[in-house]
Design an enzyme around this catalytic site. Structure first.
Site, PDB file in Angstrom:
ATOM      1  N   HIS A 384       0.838  -1.194   0.000  1.00 19.42           N
ATOM      2  CA  HIS A 384       0.000   0.000   0.000  1.00 19.42           C
ATOM      3  C   HIS A 384       0.873   1.244   0.000  1.00 19.42           C
ATOM      4  O   HIS A 384       1.793   1.359   0.812  1.00 19.42           O
ATOM      5  CB  HIS A 384      -0.911   0.007   1.239  1.00 19.42           C
ATOM      6  CG  HIS A 384      -1.910   1.124   1.217  1.00 19.42           C
ATOM      7  ND1 HIS A 384      -2.146   1.931   2.293  1.00 19.42           N
ATOM      8  CD2 HIS A 384      -2.728   1.558   0.228  1.00 19.42           C
ATOM      9  CE1 HIS A 384      -3.089   2.819   1.975  1.00 19.42           C
ATOM     10  NE2 HIS A 384      -3.450   2.616   0.727  1.00 19.42           N
ATOM     11  N   GLU A 386      -0.083   5.021   0.204  1.00 22.84           N
ATOM     12  CA  GLU A 386      -0.945   6.208   0.285  1.00 22.84           C
ATOM     13  C   GLU A 386      -0.028   7.417   0.224  1.00 22.84           C
ATOM     14  O   GLU A 386       0.901   7.537   1.032  1.00 22.84           O
ATOM     15  CB  GLU A 386      -1.761   6.192   1.582  1.00 22.84           C
ATOM     16  CG  GLU A 386      -2.568   7.456   1.849  1.00 22.84           C
ATOM     17  CD  GLU A 386      -3.549   7.791   0.726  1.00 22.84           C
ATOM     18  OE1 GLU A 386      -4.480   7.021   0.493  1.00 22.84           O
ATOM     19  OE2 GLU A 386      -3.358   8.853   0.074  1.00 22.84           O
ATOM     20  N   GLU A 455      -8.141   7.003  -5.942  1.00 19.65           N
ATOM     21  CA  GLU A 455      -8.137   8.440  -6.263  1.00 19.65           C
ATOM     22  C   GLU A 455      -7.342   8.672  -7.547  1.00 19.65           C
ATOM     23  O   GLU A 455      -6.361   9.414  -7.585  1.00 19.65           O
ATOM     24  CB  GLU A 455      -7.579   9.302  -5.114  1.00 19.65           C
ATOM     25  CG  GLU A 455      -8.378   9.213  -3.832  1.00 19.65           C
ATOM     26  CD  GLU A 455      -8.029   7.982  -3.003  1.00 19.65           C
ATOM     27  OE1 GLU A 455      -6.865   7.574  -3.017  1.00 19.65           O
ATOM     28  OE2 GLU A 455      -8.929   7.419  -2.372  1.00 19.65           O
ATOM     29  N   GLU A 473      -9.967   2.929  -8.537  1.00 17.42           N
ATOM     30  CA  GLU A 473     -11.178   3.384  -7.871  1.00 17.42           C
ATOM     31  C   GLU A 473     -11.870   4.307  -8.874  1.00 17.42           C
ATOM     32  O   GLU A 473     -12.319   3.843  -9.914  1.00 17.42           O
ATOM     33  CB  GLU A 473     -10.819   4.063  -6.556  1.00 17.42           C
ATOM     34  CG  GLU A 473     -11.964   4.126  -5.587  1.00 17.42           C
ATOM     35  CD  GLU A 473     -11.568   4.691  -4.241  1.00 17.42           C
ATOM     36  OE1 GLU A 473     -12.140   4.256  -3.244  1.00 17.42           O
ATOM     37  OE2 GLU A 473     -10.717   5.592  -4.188  1.00 17.42           O
ATOM     38  N   GLU A 479     -16.561   1.662   0.619  1.00 13.23           N
ATOM     39  CA  GLU A 479     -16.101   2.343   1.835  1.00 13.23           C
ATOM     40  C   GLU A 479     -17.082   3.429   2.288  1.00 13.23           C
ATOM     41  O   GLU A 479     -17.167   3.729   3.476  1.00 13.23           O
ATOM     42  CB  GLU A 479     -14.716   2.936   1.616  1.00 13.23           C
ATOM     43  CG  GLU A 479     -14.676   4.027   0.566  1.00 13.23           C
ATOM     44  CD  GLU A 479     -13.275   4.532   0.239  1.00 13.23           C
ATOM     45  OE1 GLU A 479     -12.304   3.983   0.757  1.00 13.23           O
ATOM     46  OE2 GLU A 479     -13.173   5.484  -0.551  1.00 13.23           O
TER      47      GLU A 479
HETATM   48  C1  NOJ Z   1      -9.035   6.064   0.342  1.00  9.17           C
HETATM   49  C2  NOJ Z   1      -9.121   4.729  -0.301  1.00  9.17           C
HETATM   50  O1  NOJ Z   1     -10.184   4.639  -1.196  1.00  9.17           O
HETATM   51  C3  NOJ Z   1      -9.249   3.688   0.786  1.00  9.17           C
HETATM   52  O2  NOJ Z   1      -9.456   2.421   0.223  1.00  9.17           O
HETATM   53  C4  NOJ Z   1      -8.028   3.721   1.658  1.00  9.17           C
HETATM   54  O3  NOJ Z   1      -8.216   2.843   2.718  1.00  9.17           O
HETATM   55  C5  NOJ Z   1      -7.775   5.126   2.213  1.00  9.17           C
HETATM   56  N1  NOJ Z   1      -7.851   6.090   1.170  1.00  9.17           N
HETATM   57  C6  NOJ Z   1      -6.415   5.225   2.872  1.00  9.17           C
HETATM   58  O4  NOJ Z   1      -5.409   5.086   1.931  1.00  9.17           O
END
Ligand code: NOJ
Length: 671
Positions: A384, A386, A455, A473, A479
């Site tokens: 992951h 982010e 995103e 996404e 979510e």
């Molecule tokens: C938004 C993402 O769509 C989600 O899946 C993720 O858990 C969070 N950001 C944190 O990265």
């Protein structure tokens, strides 16, 4: 991949015809029709301006629509044109996808290339390339190398879409809800549509379905559409922070502007026009690219049971990850996603993307031990990254980050860009973002890593060229059912998705939630029945497909379907559909040949008939049917669920009752 190469080589020889024909200059229009002759596109010059128009069975689809560009510091290229020459050709090839919704894809079109010349002033050249398929068309601009065009600063692409009537539209606005397409679809008349993202899906009064989008978005800005009249739209490219749309250098070509045109909504879903307008695979070795189903230390964060950052409820601990690996191995999943394993999550992470490290693990996450354990259980850890939109910070570390994953046998990564802007100022879907996302999946490919991008910029079929670019996404995922202040995704949402966002490519929606309680700290909840959660595995395609819930919530017969359903298909058929109301899709497992059917409804209960004529003739099957219980209702009784097995064949017609917000999932096994 040998099969793929053989098929491609063999089929290349089957190109039906590719005749080039020069047509003499000074004509003021040129027409190209689809292979079946029903759809035609006409390029015309009127008073020096270039227009295209489209008709199907002699009925107008697009009235005369303008073409051209404006630039910074140099004259626009939108007038004083003449047609210098045209070329026409035909193409028919079948190619094999490494993974997808359909294994063999027919790419059959007629092409028209129109060479335009500016007859005054700079005497610049501009080519237009049209490809007309039976189910739609695409066109792009090409700027050939020439003396009077070098670097270009595009301030506007003037492409228009001029509809002959005020159709019905399904759409999401540009950047007003948020900057990464996470909106509920609006359904209005065309003259109520604002500035919109594509795919933009329309239904005409005559019952035709149209979807406008783009293909092969490469080093250019995304196309959005702005309404300039009641049913006339213009391309509005997403700008850089300084207002410029695109920086380019000749020779170059724009993405394809595409429109699918069909008689039934389901045929939008099974159009492969956008993939066909992308370039063939550029990666040499793709043996490492494999669709998998996965679980994750993820939903717990959205429910606030776990935290991404350090502390008493940190989710990404060695112990918890090993527990998820055990669960994954025991139930036949391929991977475990772990979020919050790396430094940078403490505090307000969306505001502090610059402190993310993509190589340093938190002290309670022993990456070495975890990856060895995962390997011993034949499970892949899913990485992951982010970034919180801090692209510069990410790009600095990107090579090292992918190297680290490769070293540990991690071969897929979920990326994320939670922030209104990238680097504090650029849109996700401008040329800046397009360049960045491309860099990520190209770099990932070097390290044999598959990408699941959250995103993102909207998908435009680039997974054909880079098949490690698996899923994205780019829409409201499940979510939202954990925390959205509007209560979550309404039941109709997933009945619109297949005809809008899903036309652009796979979606990591993350279905499979079995717990329908409202999370303690939020108002939202999952607005489906349990059978609809199962059906979503068939309806919403993703080659990296998640089982989203906490392991402790998975038990009972319904979980069998999630364990069995694959995420790589050889064929897809839409059996019935009404956008926003219901849809039934059948897909054939690429490996076992077993058919799976998913049927879903909006907030209304309904009875659907499912005709099984797609099954092999003269064969007997067992239909394993997971359906809503008689008293099921997403609001009051989402867990009520029935399972039964019946004997069927290709002459059978199933009748299923879907509860309000409900669905049905069927597995058809040949005896
Ligand atoms: C938004 C993402 O769509 C989600 O899946 C993720 O858990 C969070 N950001 C944190 O990265």
């Amino acid at each position: 991949m040998n099969t793929l190469k053989k098929v491609c080589n063999g089929l290349l020889l089957l190109l039906l015809s590719c005749q080039l024909s020069e047509v003499s200059a000074k004509v003021n229009n040129s027409i190209v029709a689809s292979p079946d002759g029903k759809l035609s596109v006409n390029l015309s010059i009127e008073n020096g301006q270039a227009y295209y128009s489209v008709s199907r069975n002699s009925k107008s689809i697009l009235l005369k629509s303008l073409l051209g560009f404006t630039f910074k510091n140099i004259p626009s290229l939108d007038k004083d044109f003449e047609i210098k020459s045209v070329e026409k050709s035909s193409f028919n090839q079948t190619w094999e996808q490494p993974w997808g919704e359909k294994r063999f894809v027919v790419n059959n079109y007629n092409e028209l290339v129109v060479h335009l010349l500016e007859i005054k002033n700079l005497k610049r050249k501009l080519d237009l390339v049209f490809r007309v398929f039976n189910d739609g068309f695409g066109f792009r601009y090409k700027f050939p190398q020439q003396p009077n065009i070098d670097s270009l600063i595009i301030t506007n692409e003037e492409t228009e879409f001029n509809f002959p009537a005020v159709h019905n539209a399904w759409w999401i606005p540009v950047h007003s809800d948020n900057s990464y397409y996470e909106s509920i679809f609006r359904h209005t008349a065309l003259n109520k549509v604002d500035t919109v993202n594509t795919p933009l899906t329309l239904e005409t009064k005559e019952g035709l379905f149209l979807a406008i989008h783009e293909a092969n978005l490469t080093d250019y800005a995304s196309m959005t559409l702005v309404r300039i009249d009641s049913s006339r739209f213009k391309c509005e490219l997403v700008p850089w922070a300084n207002g410029i749309k695109v920086y380019a250098k000749a020779p170059f070509e724009t993405p394809w502007r595409t429109m699918i045109i069909t008689d039934k909504p389901g045929d939008l879903v099974t159009s492969y026009l956008m993939l066909n307008l992308n370039e063939p695979c550029k990666l040499q070795d793709i043996s490492w690219i494999k669709p998998i189903k996965y679980i994750g230390i993820w939903w717990g964060m959205h429910l606030e049971k776990y935290s991404w950052g350090q502390g008493a409820i940190h989710g990404a601990t060695t112990e918890n990850t090993m527990r998820y690996i055990d669960f994954s191995a025991k139930n036949g999943f391929g991977g475990v996603l772990v979020e919050g394993w790396n430094e940078g999550w403490d505090g307000n992470w969306p505001e502090n993307g610059n402190v993310f490290s993509f190589t340093k693990a938190y002290p309670d996450f022993d990456i070495d031990k975890i990856c060895k354990y995962a390997e011993s259980k034949k499970i892949k850890l899913i990485g992951h990254h982010e970034t919180a939109g801090a692209v510069a910070n990410y790009e600095k570390q990107m090579e090292d980050a992918f190297k680290l994953y490769q070293l540990h046998g991690v071969n897929s990564v979920k990326t994320g860009y939670v922030n209104k802007y990238l680097n504090g100022k650029e849109w996700h879907d401008g040329q800046f973002g397009v360049r960045h996302y491309r860099k990520v999946f190209e770099t990932a490919a070097k390290y044999h890593i598959m990408v699941d991008n959250h995103e993102p910029v909207k998908p435009t079929g680039l997974c054909r060229t880079y098949p490690n670019f698996m899923t994205q996404e780019g829409a409201r995922g499940q979510e939202y059912d954990a925390w959205s202040s509007d209560g979550g995704n309404p039941p109709s949402y997933t009945t619109i998705l297949p005809f809008t966002r899903m036309l652009a490519g796979p979606f990591d929606f993350t279905p499979g939630t079995f717990n329908f309680d409202k999370p303690a700290k939020h108002y939202a909840r999952v607005q489906t029945t349990i059978a609809k959660q199962l059906a979503e595995y068939v309806i919403i395609y993703s080659p990296l497909q998640m089982a989203s819930d906490l392991p402790e919530n998975y038990n009972g017969k319904a979980f069998d379907f999630i364990k069995q359903v694959p995420c790589d298909w050889s064929d897809t058929k839409v059996l019935n559909a009404e956008i926003g109301s219901f849809v039934t899709i059948a897909r054939k497992d690429r490996n076992s040949g077993i058919w799976y059917v998913g049927a879903i409804t909006n907030e209304n209960k309904r009875e659907l008939t499912i005709n099984l004529q797609f099954l092999d003739k003269n064969k007997e099957y067992t239909a394993q049917i997971y359906s809503d219980g008689a008293d099921a209702d997403w609001k009051t009784n989402p867990k009520s669920f029935d399972y039964k097995e019946i004997k069927v064949n290709s002459l059978s017609v199933l009748s299923v009752n879907l509860a309000p917000g409900g669905g049905a999932a069927v597995r058809l096994v040949m005896k």
